[in-house]
Design a protein around this motif. Sequence first.
Motif, PDB file in Angstrom:
ATOM      1  N   GLU A 122      96.270  96.000  80.264  1.00  0.00           N
ATOM      2  CA  GLU A 122      96.105  96.006  78.581  1.00  0.00           C
ATOM      3  C   GLU A 122      95.839  97.411  78.096  1.00  0.00           C
ATOM      4  O   GLU A 122      96.087  97.889  77.234  1.00  0.00           O
ATOM      5  CB  GLU A 122      95.252  95.045  78.092  1.00  0.00           C
ATOM      6  CG  GLU A 122      95.939  93.492  78.202  1.00  0.00           C
ATOM      7  CD  GLU A 122      97.123  93.588  77.265  1.00  0.00           C
ATOM      8  OE1 GLU A 122      97.173  94.171  76.115  1.00  0.00           O
ATOM      9  OE2 GLU A 122      98.011  92.749  77.546  1.00  0.00           O
ATOM     10  N   SER A 126      97.885 100.205  75.837  1.00  0.00           N
ATOM     11  CA  SER A 126      97.143 100.880  74.463  1.00  0.00           C
ATOM     12  C   SER A 126      96.849 102.049  74.544  1.00  0.00           C
ATOM     13  O   SER A 126      96.600 102.934  73.636  1.00  0.00           O
ATOM     14  CB  SER A 126      96.116  99.974  74.440  1.00  0.00           C
ATOM     15  OG  SER A 126      95.974  98.498  74.296  1.00  0.00           O
ATOM     16  N   SER A 330      93.486  98.256  71.461  1.00  0.00           N
ATOM     17  CA  SER A 330      94.061  99.717  71.125  1.00  0.00           C
ATOM     18  C   SER A 330      93.039 100.490  70.088  1.00  0.00           C
ATOM     19  O   SER A 330      92.395 100.125  69.294  1.00  0.00           O
ATOM     20  CB  SER A 330      95.308  99.326  69.860  1.00  0.00           C
ATOM     21  OG  SER A 330      95.544 100.589  69.344  1.00  0.00           O
ATOM     22  N   ASP A 417      98.677  98.943  69.728  1.00  0.00           N
ATOM     23  CA  ASP A 417      99.425  99.063  71.111  1.00  0.00           C
ATOM     24  C   ASP A 417     100.777  99.323  71.241  1.00  0.00           C
ATOM     25  O   ASP A 417     101.082 100.221  72.074  1.00  0.00           O
ATOM     26  CB  ASP A 417      99.028  97.764  72.106  1.00  0.00           C
ATOM     27  CG  ASP A 417      99.453  96.777  71.423  1.00  0.00           C
ATOM     28  OD1 ASP A 417      99.719  96.457  70.439  1.00  0.00           O
ATOM     29  OD2 ASP A 417      99.736  95.714  72.419  1.00  0.00           O
TER      30      ASP A 417
END
Length: 445
Positions: A122, A126, A330, A417
Amino acid sequence: MKKAIRGRCLSYRDNPFTKPIKECLCYEDDGLIVIEDGKIGAFGSAHELLPHLDKTVPVTRYEDALICPGFIDCHVHYPQTEIIGAFGKQLIDWLNNYTFVAEQKFADKEYASAAADVFLKEILRSGTTTAAVFCTVHPVSVDAFFEQSARINMRNIAGKVLMDRHAPPALTDTAQSGYDETKRLIQKWHGNGRALYAVTPRFAPTSTEEQMEMAGAVWKEHPGTYLQSHISENRKEIEWVKTLFPDRKNYVDVYQHYGQLGPRAIYGHGVHFTKEDFRAFSETGAALAHCPTSNLFLGSGLFSLDQAMQGSFPVRTGLATDLGGGTNFSQLVSMNEAYKIAQLNGFALDAHKAFYLATRGAAASLYLDETLGSIEPGYEADLTILDLKATPLIAHRLAYADSLEEQIFALMTVGDDRAAKATYIAGNLIYSRDSETNEEQFYGI
Ligand code: GUN
Ligand code: ZN
């Protein structure tokens, strides 16, 4: 293997909060970054550098994109990925109702490894290449995290949470076991590849005086390691600290008393800091992680970024997500929310300052700004490529932006992202997303 990346490049050589932007900005409209052995070997205009580059060196060109130093997230909890966006109430209830429930599962190494894998993917998707990460009280949660991080060769900072009171029995250690386990984990992980260790007392309310003492001691015994914790996030938390440590002047004084302020100490929040608090951080070299999406989500308050960065007692401050209290991985979203918080405090955060906080400024808060957070020869080649046509709205909006400043401000306001097109770790492409098909790919993980 030597390689090069070509495109628009943006980074900062100095702090735009304290110096005019023209002295800080490092921008190449058509730049070339030559990478060798995981580091930046040369950087400049493609026009000047290409004639000197061996024809066999592969050059990857990024059009409609912005090449930046990889984003750095100065404060985040990997075990809380599964409770992002949990409804209800403020810090203390949120900790008891969700966080302390989720974190108990990390006694299981396999569970922790799978969670670390999700978390790292993740952050990479991002555009984040380094993070200062809280694990749980379980040493296996640290092993799991650093093992996954090592597979990608990421420069991450992490540590075992220390907690010997005010938490469920399954999540508590003791002052002695916390000390011993921390020592063992430092020996195992600090400086192992790109891993860096942070002594991690969760926050003053969950550590006895004895544990606070030993946390300060173990940090002092291992120069070069970090110390991370939380401070002055929520008004009720601050009142609680007063009742728990009645002999101390204030929250900052608690950490200072136990030897937990100084270079490489990084604290999440500082939302309710007084001038005196900023002074203590400024004078000791301790840093703050500004966590805008978390401060809004948990209703904690409005951090005074202008006072932190350009007040009478400037403090090294980096941008952070604090996910799961924070609501997005993000750092573009963090910049957007940091802007809004600053607005409510009467301060307009321009885009260069915001990008600085997520790159070189974040690196400075971690005392890593001589190796990370900038595009310069000798720096580690952790890079993020932002897609200036990531979504129809971004493409449309940027077509109406006349200057670099306008473009990157709009990007941080509408981007997230989806704007991360590619992420490089130590010179290797680790993640990419096809702008047209949106197909995502991870390499080697
Ligand atoms: N204070 C102590 N623990 C935590 C945590 O996990 N998240 C946040 N946001 N604040 C904390
Ligand atoms: Zn936190």
